[in-house]
Design a protein around this motif. Structure first.
Motif, PDB file in Angstrom:
ATOM      1  N   ILE A 275      32.220  88.071  39.348  1.00  0.00           N
ATOM      2  CA  ILE A 275      33.024  86.902  39.731  1.00  0.00           C
ATOM      3  C   ILE A 275      32.911  85.831  38.638  1.00  0.00           C
ATOM      4  CG2 ILE A 275      33.417  85.189  41.567  1.00  0.00           C
ATOM      5  CD1 ILE A 275      31.586  87.131  43.314  1.00  0.00           C
ATOM      6  N   PRO A 276      33.783  85.886  37.632  1.00  0.00           N
ATOM      7  CA  PRO A 276      33.703  84.915  36.526  1.00  0.00           C
ATOM      8  C   PRO A 276      33.738  83.453  36.989  1.00  0.00           C
ATOM      9  CG  PRO A 276      35.255  86.679  36.005  1.00  0.00           C
ATOM     10  CD  PRO A 276      34.857  86.869  37.434  1.00  0.00           C
ATOM     11  N   ALA A 277      34.442  83.176  38.084  1.00  0.00           N
ATOM     12  CA  ALA A 277      34.528  81.795  38.592  1.00  0.00           C
ATOM     13  C   ALA A 277      33.152  81.272  38.987  1.00  0.00           C
ATOM     14  CB  ALA A 277      35.469  81.727  39.789  1.00  0.00           C
ATOM     15  N   LEU A 278      32.286  82.171  39.419  1.00  0.00           N
ATOM     16  CA  LEU A 278      30.926  81.786  39.824  1.00  0.00           C
ATOM     17  C   LEU A 278      30.132  81.318  38.603  1.00  0.00           C
ATOM     18  CD1 LEU A 278      28.930  81.705  42.276  1.00  0.00           C
ATOM     19  CD2 LEU A 278      28.140  83.939  41.546  1.00  0.00           C
ATOM     20  N   LYS A 279      30.309  82.037  37.495  1.00  0.00           N
ATOM     21  CA  LYS A 279      29.605  81.677  36.252  1.00  0.00           C
ATOM     22  C   LYS A 279      30.070  80.278  35.789  1.00  0.00           C
ATOM     23  CE  LYS A 279      28.358  83.799  31.835  1.00  0.00           C
ATOM     24  NZ  LYS A 279      28.289  82.796  30.835  1.00  0.00           N
ATOM     25  N   ILE A 280      31.372  80.053  35.848  1.00  0.00           N
ATOM     26  CA  ILE A 280      31.926  78.763  35.428  1.00  0.00           C
ATOM     27  C   ILE A 280      31.373  77.647  36.314  1.00  0.00           C
ATOM     28  CG2 ILE A 280      34.075  77.407  35.261  1.00  0.00           C
ATOM     29  CD1 ILE A 280      35.436  80.223  34.610  1.00  0.00           C
ATOM     30  N   ALA A 281      31.373  77.903  37.632  1.00  0.00           N
ATOM     31  CA  ALA A 281      30.882  76.894  38.587  1.00  0.00           C
ATOM     32  C   ALA A 281      29.391  76.633  38.376  1.00  0.00           C
ATOM     33  CB  ALA A 281      31.138  77.361  40.016  1.00  0.00           C
ATOM     34  N   PHE A 282      28.629  77.699  38.120  1.00  0.00           N
ATOM     35  CA  PHE A 282      27.183  77.564  37.928  1.00  0.00           C
ATOM     36  C   PHE A 282      26.896  76.739  36.676  1.00  0.00           C
ATOM     37  CE2 PHE A 282      22.965  78.882  36.492  1.00  0.00           C
ATOM     38  CZ  PHE A 282      22.235  78.765  37.668  1.00  0.00           C
ATOM     39  N   GLU A 283      27.613  77.021  35.597  1.00  0.00           N
ATOM     40  CA  GLU A 283      27.388  76.312  34.336  1.00  0.00           C
ATOM     41  C   GLU A 283      27.834  74.852  34.407  1.00  0.00           C
ATOM     42  OE1 GLU A 283      29.159  78.973  31.470  1.00  0.00           O
ATOM     43  OE2 GLU A 283      27.365  80.231  31.441  1.00  0.00           O
ATOM     44  N   ALA A 284      28.686  74.532  35.385  1.00  0.00           N
ATOM     45  CA  ALA A 284      29.149  73.154  35.563  1.00  0.00           C
ATOM     46  C   ALA A 284      28.129  72.317  36.347  1.00  0.00           C
ATOM     47  CB  ALA A 284      30.492  73.143  36.282  1.00  0.00           C
ATOM     48  N   LEU A 285      27.162  72.981  36.985  1.00  0.00           N
ATOM     49  CA  LEU A 285      26.132  72.255  37.749  1.00  0.00           C
ATOM     50  C   LEU A 285      25.198  71.520  36.797  1.00  0.00           C
ATOM     51  CD1 LEU A 285      25.052  75.040  40.304  1.00  0.00           C
ATOM     52  CD2 LEU A 285      26.419  73.021  40.832  1.00  0.00           C
ATOM     53  N   THR A 286      24.527  70.499  37.303  1.00  0.00           N
ATOM     54  CA  THR A 286      23.554  69.782  36.479  1.00  0.00           C
ATOM     55  C   THR A 286      22.393  70.746  36.166  1.00  0.00           C
ATOM     56  OG1 THR A 286      22.326  69.036  38.412  1.00  0.00           O
ATOM     57  CG2 THR A 286      24.068  67.572  37.595  1.00  0.00           C
ATOM     58  N   PRO A 287      21.689  70.536  35.047  1.00  0.00           N
ATOM     59  CA  PRO A 287      20.552  71.418  34.718  1.00  0.00           C
ATOM     60  C   PRO A 287      19.523  71.510  35.850  1.00  0.00           C
ATOM     61  CG  PRO A 287      21.080  70.034  32.846  1.00  0.00           C
ATOM     62  CD  PRO A 287      21.938  69.553  33.980  1.00  0.00           C
ATOM     63  N   GLY A 288      19.294  70.396  36.530  1.00  0.00           N
ATOM     64  CA  GLY A 288      18.327  70.395  37.633  1.00  0.00           C
ATOM     65  C   GLY A 288      18.754  71.314  38.762  1.00  0.00           C
ATOM     66  N   ARG A 289      20.044  71.278  39.080  1.00  0.00           N
ATOM     67  CA  ARG A 289      20.568  72.139  40.154  1.00  0.00           C
ATOM     68  C   ARG A 289      20.508  73.602  39.729  1.00  0.00           C
ATOM     69  NH1 ARG A 289      25.225  68.009  41.795  1.00  0.00           N
ATOM     70  NH2 ARG A 289      24.253  67.174  43.681  1.00  0.00           N
ATOM     71  N   GLN A 290      20.865  73.866  38.470  1.00  0.00           N
ATOM     72  CA  GLN A 290      20.789  75.247  37.965  1.00  0.00           C
ATOM     73  C   GLN A 290      19.360  75.770  38.073  1.00  0.00           C
ATOM     74  OE1 GLN A 290      22.508  75.825  34.059  1.00  0.00           O
ATOM     75  NE2 GLN A 290      24.254  74.513  34.537  1.00  0.00           N
ATOM     76  N   ARG A 291      18.406  74.930  37.632  1.00  0.00           N
ATOM     77  CA  ARG A 291      16.992  75.317  37.673  1.00  0.00           C
ATOM     78  C   ARG A 291      16.554  75.646  39.090  1.00  0.00           C
ATOM     79  NH1 ARG A 291      15.837  71.249  33.979  1.00  0.00           N
ATOM     80  NH2 ARG A 291      15.250  69.809  35.637  1.00  0.00           N
ATOM     81  N   ALA A 292      16.958  74.787  40.048  1.00  0.00           N
ATOM     82  CA  ALA A 292      16.545  74.992  41.441  1.00  0.00           C
ATOM     83  C   ALA A 292      17.042  76.343  41.955  1.00  0.00           C
ATOM     84  CB  ALA A 292      17.060  73.862  42.316  1.00  0.00           C
ATOM     85  N   TYR A 293      18.291  76.657  41.635  1.00  0.00           N
ATOM     86  CA  TYR A 293      18.837  77.963  42.054  1.00  0.00           C
ATOM     87  C   TYR A 293      18.085  79.118  41.384  1.00  0.00           C
ATOM     88  CZ  TYR A 293      22.970  76.246  44.559  1.00  0.00           C
ATOM     89  OH  TYR A 293      23.815  75.667  45.472  1.00  0.00           O
ATOM     90  N   ILE A 294      17.899  79.003  40.075  1.00  0.00           N
ATOM     91  CA  ILE A 294      17.216  80.081  39.336  1.00  0.00           C
ATOM     92  C   ILE A 294      15.819  80.312  39.913  1.00  0.00           C
ATOM     93  CG2 ILE A 294      16.226  80.731  37.083  1.00  0.00           C
ATOM     94  CD1 ILE A 294      18.691  79.249  35.807  1.00  0.00           C
ATOM     95  N   PHE A 295      15.113  79.223  40.157  1.00  0.00           N
ATOM     96  CA  PHE A 295      13.770  79.316  40.751  1.00  0.00           C
ATOM     97  C   PHE A 295      13.825  80.015  42.100  1.00  0.00           C
ATOM     98  CE2 PHE A 295       9.781  77.531  39.438  1.00  0.00           C
ATOM     99  CZ  PHE A 295      10.080  76.900  38.247  1.00  0.00           C
ATOM    100  N   TYR A 296      14.743  79.549  42.950  1.00  0.00           N
ATOM    101  CA  TYR A 296      14.837  80.075  44.315  1.00  0.00           C
ATOM    102  C   TYR A 296      15.203  81.564  44.310  1.00  0.00           C
ATOM    103  CZ  TYR A 296      16.390  80.718  49.121  1.00  0.00           C
ATOM    104  OH  TYR A 296      16.552  81.197  50.394  1.00  0.00           O
ATOM    105  N   PHE A 297      16.193  81.914  43.497  1.00  0.00           N
ATOM    106  CA  PHE A 297      16.593  83.326  43.446  1.00  0.00           C
ATOM    107  C   PHE A 297      15.478  84.195  42.866  1.00  0.00           C
ATOM    108  CE2 PHE A 297      21.222  81.694  42.794  1.00  0.00           C
ATOM    109  CZ  PHE A 297      21.345  81.452  44.156  1.00  0.00           C
TER     110      PHE A 297
END
Length: 198
Positions: free
Chosen positions: A147-169
């Motif tokens: 789902i390329p749209a997911l990658k675009i949406a993820f990269e648009a998140l703030t670094p802090g939000r990206q980190r939180a997701y990466i940590f959680y997953f």
């Protein structure tokens, strides 16, 4: 109180506070005594020095706290600073559950505020981990390919939000749990929301 001026937005915040009202007022008086500028940021009383954030007052279900924006750089002589979660790199809290605790700790609280002011005046910075140091789990990469749209949406998140997701997953030990977590939060990411955003 010294010559620190109060901010009407903080007055309004305090007038509406249902929980921790007395504690907030008590903390406010202590912080204002330290000659910081009272501001209102992120829907909370925030105290600054020449525009730089020093400390914030906030409340949770079980405690209220003073949050030091660069708390990781403070010498914690009294062992009172708390790292909210392992993902929080710079900020540290001192937590309280009643007015009595705040009154007893006033001298300690002020010493930490003055330390935080010194850290800011010295121009010290918290050495944050680079975003690249966080490894995106394979399952999330696969989802991005799907789902390329997911990658675009993820990269648009703030670094802090990206980190939180990466940590959680990444914290899930099994691949299928990681996949389930990603699936559960996919719409959240597409909506531009962080892990804990409603």
């Amino acid at each position: 109180m010294t010559n620190s001026e109060t901010n009407p937005k903080v007055d309004e915040f305090l007038s509406k506070a249902k929980q921790w009202k007395e504690e907030f007022i008590s903390l406010r008086n202590i912080v204002l005594d330290c000659e910081l500028t009272e501001d209102f940021k992120w829907k909370h009383p925030c105290y600054t020095l020449e525009g730089k954030n020093i400390v914030l007052i906030h409340g949770f279900k079980d405690y209220c706290a003073l949050l030091f924006h660069k708390g990781a750089l403070l010498k914690d002589a009294h062992g009172v600073l708390i790292q909210q979660t392992e993902n929080v790199q710079a900020a540290r809290q001192i937590r309280f559950t009643n007015v009595q605790e705040i009154a007893e700790m006033e001298t300690v609280i002020k010493s930490y505020i003055y330390l935080a002011i010194e850290v800011e005046k010295a121009g010290l910075q918290v050495d944050l981990k680079e975003h690249a140091e966080y490894i995106i789990p394979e399952e999330l990469h696969n989802k991005f390919d799907e789902i390329p749209a997911l990658k675009i949406a993820f990269e648009a998140l703030t670094p802090g939000r990206q980190r939180a997701y990466i940590f959680y997953f990444s914290q899930a030990k099994q691949s299928k749990t990681r996949e389930a977590r990603i699936d559960k939060y996919m719409q959240h990411i597409l909506d531009g929301k962080g892990l804990n955003d409603k």
